[in-house]
Design an enzyme around this catalytic site. Structure first.
Site, PDB file in Angstrom:
ATOM      1  CB  THR A 153      -1.005   0.028   1.091  1.00  0.00           C
ATOM      2  OG1 THR A 153      -0.348  -0.070   2.563  1.00  0.00           O
ATOM      3  CG2 THR A 153      -2.036  -1.187   1.039  1.00  0.00           C
ATOM      4  CE  LYS A 179       0.429  -3.397   3.120  1.00  0.00           C
ATOM      5  NZ  LYS A 179      -0.562  -2.344   4.025  1.00  0.00           N
ATOM      6  CB  THR A 190      -0.414  -4.557  13.584  1.00  0.00           C
ATOM      7  OG1 THR A 190       0.948  -4.586  14.230  1.00  0.00           O
ATOM      8  CG2 THR A 190      -1.635  -4.764  14.620  1.00  0.00           C
ATOM      9  CD  GLU A 276       2.035   5.257   6.621  1.00  0.00           C
ATOM     10  OE1 GLU A 276       1.160   4.744   5.710  1.00  0.00           O
ATOM     11  OE2 GLU A 276       1.619   5.787   7.559  1.00  0.00           O
ATOM     12  CG  ASN A 399      -0.165   8.393   8.070  1.00  0.00           C
ATOM     13  OD1 ASN A 399      -0.974   7.471   7.503  1.00  0.00           O
ATOM     14  ND2 ASN A 399       0.970   8.248   8.476  1.00  0.00           N
ATOM     15  CB  THR A 404     -11.410   8.972   2.894  1.00  0.00           C
ATOM     16  OG1 THR A 404     -11.715   9.981   3.401  1.00  0.00           O
ATOM     17  CG2 THR A 404     -10.667   7.991   4.046  1.00  0.00           C
TER      18      THR A 404
END
Lengths: 404, 404
Positions: A153, A179, A190, A276, A399, A404
């Site tokens: 992702t 990933k 997680t 990230e 982030n 969305t």
């Protein structure tokens, strides 16, 4: 001495495994977003799943299918987590499993499903359908890398590894892909990890081996303390190496576990390295604890402290933030006994003695990409290690701007 | 209807209180760094302190002095927390208390001490000594604002408020100052707050009133989930309003508590509004919980999620991250019952029904500075509110570039 060696490739390195990674069009980027892993014969299966109570339907279904103890295929889509999508989402997950089972002539409960990406959006099932068809026809013994890419992702690179061990006089191989890279916190897998192996082992021991390895690897990493609704680690063992099936915890079992630990640890650390916005890889060791639980609790409190993470990003050996995190973690402590080192340089000695270093020395200390933080509680003899990354502008950008 | 009204000023608004804020030179910036609050007569005192096990010597000493139930002065330095500085740090704290007591003709145990700033550095006691002398000679009934400024560290503005209530036929006043703005997490007064009041109340009830108010205010805020080694909230009540002393939980007691709650909530919210790098003020309400504990646990998990905080910074109503946080918080849940609203707009209805909104509507939703997140668990009837801020580039800058 290690009982294994690294070899080329990933999940298609072990005998009898095919894989593929294709573009279905779910990802707006046009990148690969459907991965398929297939064993030529029915394999033993084991899985470890998120403990998030809002787990996605893929997690619920795969958990059920892994209980059976055997499976032959793993289907994964990225770009959409199909989580919190109610009954329609559940039916979509069942349809994905059904389509894979039908195409490969399997039972539904022989397919493991995993989804990753945005929460709360329905899957575009027409695209998925075409994607699965493409994935089935693209299956290949060279497809491991494509699958590794298709599960990504916000990862910036694909993560894979393959190992070889000797079990008796047979060559046994293990391969894995994983990933990340946000919503990474332990207390369960997680993130996503898929492992293949041609070892012959019974279902019960495969489950135990996976649990052990996940606890020492994927459950020791944290990027931001957030736990996802979708994550899982799953392993298929198809027996094609033709070793005598492992049915007890003998030397051969522990050899396998050693290799599996290494594989999982490598993949877990890669996830942190590619966290990230990460600019640093940080190993945090809490030593001298009274129990494994308290050592890990303290280490994770440090690892999840935004103040510690930003200090490391700023290359400032600010041990004050480390000790504040330790003090707030709720485990038994004696402040006068605590020692703190960064990259082997003692910063705080017993009796709260602050060791002074030149500002030149201090500014050099965190220049490297790999950082080691060591906190010795000097109470007992137990130590635990966790791995994390720093908190950078880039984390906020990724982030804050992922819409969305 | 409120039983109180806001009036001008801060901690020197109540009768019989003097304050000062001066420059001692500890802060490299040259800003004020020593604050003194003084009551003309011996006052009732109460305090709430950090639960961090690595608490600074100022916390340990002040806790002890507050136990006695009476005090007359509060001395605060900013720029150096004097935490994790061992016996020398402890002696320095004692020396600060001693100097204030001697200058103001008090007993040592009538002085409350607080320090805030960097951890693990020794105080420059010569500067502190001169600073305390200046603070004593500068004491004034107009000095509240100077004191509010002198306790600041990374705060961008001073925080103060004063209120007036009628107790019987007497005018009673309350004043307060506070500072943030990183390392802010509940489970105790994780920041500094100092309150003065001229009410006559006995020591036991003052303690209870403060505890109640802190639990509803300072313990409901979180900036980054980190808990400091130094933080405290302390109150002096000197009785100069000449009301009949409050010795039971009567109507007048509750009137006082109402005003104290308001004062503490105002100051706590100001801390969040001025959180490091904050661009949004976020109220998170978890409703329909089975207990107050579970509602607060869920609300704090959401408030401390970096993924939620960065989404709000990016003005993206990404409720998927909210539900992932709820699912990971460990309280009893039924996913099919959960509803999520942002600024009164329903995003997730029962049975995981995702409510679709136009992207225009979604992008407008988080434009305002004040954001309200509402999660209804629909299990019970208990609700709790916490306040937090977003996670911005600026937070990383402040904490990555604040060098030791």
């Amino acid at each position: 001495m290690k009982n294994f060696k690294e070899i080329k490739g990933g999940i298609t390195a072990p005998k009898g495994f095919l894989a593929s990674g294709v573009v279905s069009g779910i990802k707006k980027s046009g990148n690969k977003d459907v991965a398929l892993i297939y064993s030529e014969n029915l394999a033993q299966v084991a899985g470890v799943f998120t403990t998030n109570q809002c787990a996605a339907s893929s997690v619920i279904l795969s958990k059920e299918n892994c209980k059976g103890g055997s499976a032959q295929a793993i289907i994964v889509n990225s770009g959409n987590a199909n989580a919190c999508t109610g009954d329609r989402g559940y039916q979509d997950s069942k349809a994905m499993i059904g389509q894979v089972a039908e195409s490969l002539d399997l039972e539904d409960n022989q397919v493991v499903l995993s989804s990753t990406g945005i929460i709360g959006e329905f899957l575009e099932m027409e695209k998925i359908k075409v994607g699965i068809d493409k994935a089935v026809t693209s299956l290949s013994s060279q497809g491991g890398r494509d699958a590794a890419e298709a599960i990504m992702t916000t990862d910036t690179y694909a993560k894979e590894l393959a190992l070889e061990i000797m079990i008796g006089n047979k060559v046994v191989k293990l391969g894995g892909i994983a990933k990340g890279s946000g919503m990474i916190e332990p207390n369960m897998a997680t993130m996503l990890g898929f492992i293949t192996t041609d070892i012959a082992i019974n279902s019960q021991l495969l489950k135990e081996a996976l649990k052990t390895a996940v606890n020492k690897s994927f459950n020791k990493i944290t990027v931001d303390g957030d736990q996802s609704t979708n994550d899982m680690v799953s392993i298929l063992a198809n027996g094609q190496a033709e070793n005598n099936q492992i049915t007890e915890k003998n030397e051969q079992y522990y050899k396998f576990v050693e290799a599996l630990n290494y594989l999982c640890t490598y993949l877990a650390q890669q996830i942190v390295r590619d966290g990230e916005g990460a600019t640093k890889f940080v190993e945090i060791e809490v030593k001298g604890a009274l129990s494994s639980e308290s050592a890990e609790k303290a280490a994770k409190k440090i690892a999840n402290s935004n103040l510690v993470k930003t200090a490391i990003f700023g290359e400032d050996p600010n041990w004050g933030r480390i000790i504040a995190a330790v003090g707030a973690c709720g485990v038994e402590l004696d402040l006068s006994k605590i020692e703190i080192k960064i990259n082997d340089l003692l910063l705080l000695a017993k009796n709260q003695e602050v060791i002074k270093h030149s500002s030149e020395e201090k500014s050099k200390l965190l220049k490297e990409k790999d950082i080691k933080v060591e906190v010795d509680l000097n109470l007992g003899s137990v130590s635990e290690v966790v791995w994390t990354c720093d908190l950078s502008y880039k984390y906020v950008e990724i982030n804050g701007e992922y819409h969305t």
